[in-house]
Design a protein around this motif. Structure first.
Motif, PDB file in Angstrom:
ATOM      1  N   ASP A 105       0.869  -1.182   0.000  1.00 26.36           N
ATOM      2  CA  ASP A 105       0.000   0.000   0.000  1.00 26.36           C
ATOM      3  C   ASP A 105       0.908   1.235   0.000  1.00 26.36           C
ATOM      4  OD1 ASP A 105      -1.656   2.115   0.439  1.00 26.36           O
ATOM      5  OD2 ASP A 105      -2.628   1.280   2.217  1.00 26.36           O
ATOM      6  N   ILE A 106       0.933   1.935  -1.129  1.00 34.15           N
ATOM      7  CA  ILE A 106       1.884   3.044  -1.283  1.00 34.15           C
ATOM      8  C   ILE A 106       1.651   4.133  -0.229  1.00 34.15           C
ATOM      9  CG2 ILE A 106       0.537   4.358  -3.016  1.00 34.15           C
ATOM     10  CD1 ILE A 106       4.349   3.834  -3.086  1.00 34.15           C
ATOM     11  N   SER A 107       0.409   4.305   0.227  1.00 32.38           N
ATOM     12  CA  SER A 107       0.139   5.371   1.200  1.00 32.38           C
ATOM     13  C   SER A 107       0.770   5.058   2.557  1.00 32.38           C
ATOM     14  CB  SER A 107      -1.368   5.609   1.348  1.00 32.38           C
ATOM     15  OG  SER A 107      -1.962   4.505   1.986  1.00 32.38           O
ATOM     16  N   GLN A 108       1.126   3.794   2.772  1.00 30.93           N
ATOM     17  CA  GLN A 108       1.737   3.382   4.046  1.00 30.93           C
ATOM     18  C   GLN A 108       3.231   3.081   3.860  1.00 30.93           C
ATOM     19  OE1 GLN A 108      -0.086   3.331   6.791  1.00 30.93           O
ATOM     20  NE2 GLN A 108      -1.972   3.814   5.693  1.00 30.93           N
ATOM     21  N   THR A 109       3.801   3.585   2.800  1.00 32.32           N
ATOM     22  CA  THR A 109       5.200   3.257   2.456  1.00 32.32           C
ATOM     23  C   THR A 109       6.067   4.504   2.577  1.00 32.32           C
ATOM     24  OG1 THR A 109       4.435   1.531   0.952  1.00 32.32           O
ATOM     25  CG2 THR A 109       6.651   2.381   0.568  1.00 32.32           C
ATOM     26  N   ARG A 110       7.264   4.338   3.060  1.00 36.96           N
ATOM     27  CA  ARG A 110       8.225   5.449   3.157  1.00 36.96           C
ATOM     28  C   ARG A 110       9.553   5.008   2.540  1.00 36.96           C
ATOM     29  NH1 ARG A 110       4.100   7.027   4.192  1.00 36.96           N
ATOM     30  NH2 ARG A 110       3.303   8.182   5.977  1.00 36.96           N
ATOM     31  N   LEU A 111      10.225   5.980   1.917  1.00 35.95           N
ATOM     32  CA  LEU A 111      11.553   5.718   1.364  1.00 35.95           C
ATOM     33  C   LEU A 111      12.567   6.494   2.186  1.00 35.95           C
ATOM     34  CD1 LEU A 111      13.464   4.553  -0.757  1.00 35.95           C
ATOM     35  CD2 LEU A 111      12.780   6.392  -2.303  1.00 35.95           C
ATOM     36  N   GLN A 112      13.459   5.774   2.818  1.00 41.32           N
ATOM     37  CA  GLN A 112      14.482   6.387   3.661  1.00 41.32           C
ATOM     38  C   GLN A 112      15.844   6.360   2.984  1.00 41.32           C
ATOM     39  OE1 GLN A 112      14.408   4.778   7.663  1.00 41.32           O
ATOM     40  NE2 GLN A 112      13.007   6.448   8.138  1.00 41.32           N
ATOM     41  N   GLY A 113      16.665   7.372   3.303  1.00 36.14           N
ATOM     42  CA  GLY A 113      18.029   7.397   2.776  1.00 36.14           C
ATOM     43  C   GLY A 113      18.270   8.582   1.859  1.00 36.14           C
ATOM     44  N   GLN A 136      22.708   3.950   0.918  1.00 39.12           N
ATOM     45  CA  GLN A 136      21.699   2.911   0.744  1.00 39.12           C
ATOM     46  C   GLN A 136      20.331   3.505   1.020  1.00 39.12           C
ATOM     47  OE1 GLN A 136      23.062  -0.104   3.443  1.00 39.12           O
ATOM     48  NE2 GLN A 136      23.880  -1.332   1.770  1.00 39.12           N
ATOM     49  N   LEU A 137      19.349   2.973   0.354  1.00 48.57           N
ATOM     50  CA  LEU A 137      17.979   3.428   0.523  1.00 48.57           C
ATOM     51  C   LEU A 137      17.170   2.270   1.084  1.00 48.57           C
ATOM     52  CD1 LEU A 137      17.593   5.101  -2.984  1.00 48.57           C
ATOM     53  CD2 LEU A 137      18.189   6.217  -0.835  1.00 48.57           C
ATOM     54  N   GLU A 138      16.145   2.597   1.850  1.00 40.60           N
ATOM     55  CA  GLU A 138      15.273   1.533   2.358  1.00 40.60           C
ATOM     56  C   GLU A 138      13.819   1.869   2.087  1.00 40.60           C
ATOM     57  OE1 GLU A 138      18.109  -0.326   5.837  1.00 40.60           O
ATOM     58  OE2 GLU A 138      16.114   0.397   6.399  1.00 40.60           O
ATOM     59  N   VAL A 139      13.133   0.943   1.444  1.00 40.53           N
ATOM     60  CA  VAL A 139      11.693   1.064   1.218  1.00 40.53           C
ATOM     61  C   VAL A 139      11.027   0.333   2.383  1.00 40.53           C
ATOM     62  CG1 VAL A 139       9.772   0.482  -0.307  1.00 40.53           C
ATOM     63  CG2 VAL A 139      11.971   1.167  -1.267  1.00 40.53           C
ATOM     64  N   ARG A 140      10.392   1.125   3.262  1.00 39.51           N
ATOM     65  CA  ARG A 140       9.784   0.552   4.465  1.00 39.51           C
ATOM     66  C   ARG A 140       8.269   0.587   4.341  1.00 39.51           C
ATOM     67  NH1 ARG A 140      13.662   2.825   9.317  1.00 39.51           N
ATOM     68  NH2 ARG A 140      15.565   1.892   8.445  1.00 39.51           N
ATOM     69  N   GLN A 141       7.666  -0.546   4.625  1.00 46.62           N
ATOM     70  CA  GLN A 141       6.212  -0.639   4.531  1.00 46.62           C
ATOM     71  C   GLN A 141       5.652  -0.884   5.920  1.00 46.62           C
ATOM     72  OE1 GLN A 141       4.811  -2.687   0.994  1.00 46.62           O
ATOM     73  NE2 GLN A 141       6.883  -3.421   0.663  1.00 46.62           N
ATOM     74  N   GLN A 142       4.392  -0.463   6.108  1.00 49.48           N
ATOM     75  CA  GLN A 142       3.819  -0.592   7.446  1.00 49.48           C
ATOM     76  C   GLN A 142       3.802  -2.051   7.885  1.00 49.48           C
ATOM     77  OE1 GLN A 142      -0.332   0.415   8.209  1.00 49.48           O
ATOM     78  NE2 GLN A 142       0.438   1.908   9.683  1.00 49.48           N
ATOM     79  N   SER A 143       3.368  -2.917   6.991  1.00 47.40           N
ATOM     80  CA  SER A 143       3.493  -4.341   7.285  1.00 47.40           C
ATOM     81  C   SER A 143       4.285  -4.937   6.136  1.00 47.40           C
ATOM     82  CB  SER A 143       2.115  -4.993   7.396  1.00 47.40           C
ATOM     83  OG  SER A 143       1.421  -4.811   6.191  1.00 47.40           O
TER      84      SER A 143
END
Ligand code: TA6
Length: 304
Positions: A168-176, A227-234
């Protein structure tokens, strides 16, 4: 290796594909059309790449999803006055299988595209390009190597235009990306020199996705981790790395409206994908006669 001799060669939706896999069940599928990585599943069978259910698998069109190779042009950014089709021709050319290698812990496929009559007709340069897809446990490495096999120099841009599968893209964050400058293709489409700044800290420092995002970030290697991290709520996190030769990172999600205008995407497709692209765009690379260049992107699954 002749295609017929390769046990890894099969078909997916009518397209010739190479499949490499590991004993634990991990698998990568690469189409000869575009050397396009279509699928990467981990041992538990979870797909990590987004492939549009409406992707055109006709052996001519660019495929929506997976990992398109954008070469020798990115988007419509003309190099040396030579306007090519959007994102260049590599993604719509038929590549040749060069080799498949297997060990107990890794599997590797190499595909090659060399200049030919068709490429010379649209881009008058001599080259040999190789895509290497190397699979190991929870890890995929994609490398693009290219050599100028002609007598005259030429310049190119490149993007490994990776579409990640997202719950779910609305619950996703890209860090880095914290503290990096970027060109915003949504707000500054006609102003290629305008730059914006990703906040270095605070609630907006990690990038969220609430409408169309189309950005070219500069200098990811200046960040300590690179490095980048794609973090999802679940669900699992995917960590991405890229070679220093790939100086930019493109982040794209079309959002609901632009997605609706893409005939090869379902209306809710934007919710389930995020492109994080390892790229070399702002300063095209010039290769002298005989010279070679390499760039790579890595993807790692960090289990939740
Ligand atoms: O990499 C981002 C981007 O250049 C966007 O501007 C968007 O157009 C996307 O690529 C997809 O391009 P395509 O030609 O595959 O529809």
């Amino acid at each position: 290796m002749s295609l017929a001799a390769s046990p890894a060669l099969g078909e997916f939706q009518g397209q010739p594909c190479i499949t490499i896999s590991l004993p634990q069940g991990e698998r990568v599928r690469v189409a000869l059309h575009g050397a396009h990585v279509l699928s990467w599943t981990s041992a538990e069978g979870q797909e990590r790449l987004y492939l549009s259910p409406r992707a055109l698998m006709d052996g001519k069109s660019a495929i929506r999803g997976g990992v398109p190779i954008c070469f020798p042009q990115f988007n419509n950014r003309v190099i040396d006055g030579q306007a090519l089709a959007k994102h260049g021709f590599a993604r719509t050319e038929r590549w040749a299988l060069q080799s498949v290698e297997q060990t107990d812990t890794s599997a590797t496929a190499r595909l090659q595209l060399c200049s030919n009559e068709a490429t010379r007709a649209i881009w008058p340069h001599e080259f040999a390009a190789t895509l290497t897809a190397e699979l190991s446990a929870d890890h995929l490495r994609l490398a693009f190597d290219v050599q100028n096999t002609g007598q005259r120099p030429w310049a190119f841009a490149l993007a490994l235009h990776t579409y990640l599968q997202i719950q779910d893209i609305s619950q996703t964050r890209l860090q880095g990306l914290e503290g990096l400058v970027f060109w915003d293709g949504v707000d500054h489409l006609t102003q290629p020199d305008v730059r914006s700044l990703q906040p270095a800290s605070g609630p907006d420092s990690a990038l969220g996705f609430f409408s169309e995002v189309d950005r070219v970030y500069e200098g990811v290697h200046r960040n300590t981790q690179a490095q980048l991290e794609v973090r999802q709520q679940s669900g699992d996190t995917v960590r991405l790395g890229q070679s220093a030769s790939l100086s930019e990172t493109v982040v794209w999600n079309p959002g609901i409206e632009r997605c609706a205008a893409l005939a090869d995407m379902p209306p809710d497709g934007y919710r389930h994908m995020l492109c994080v692209e390892a790229a070399c765009i702002n300063t095209p690379v010039t290769l002298a006669a005989g010279q070679s260049w390499s760039g790579w992107q890595t993807l790692d699954v960090l289990h939740a």
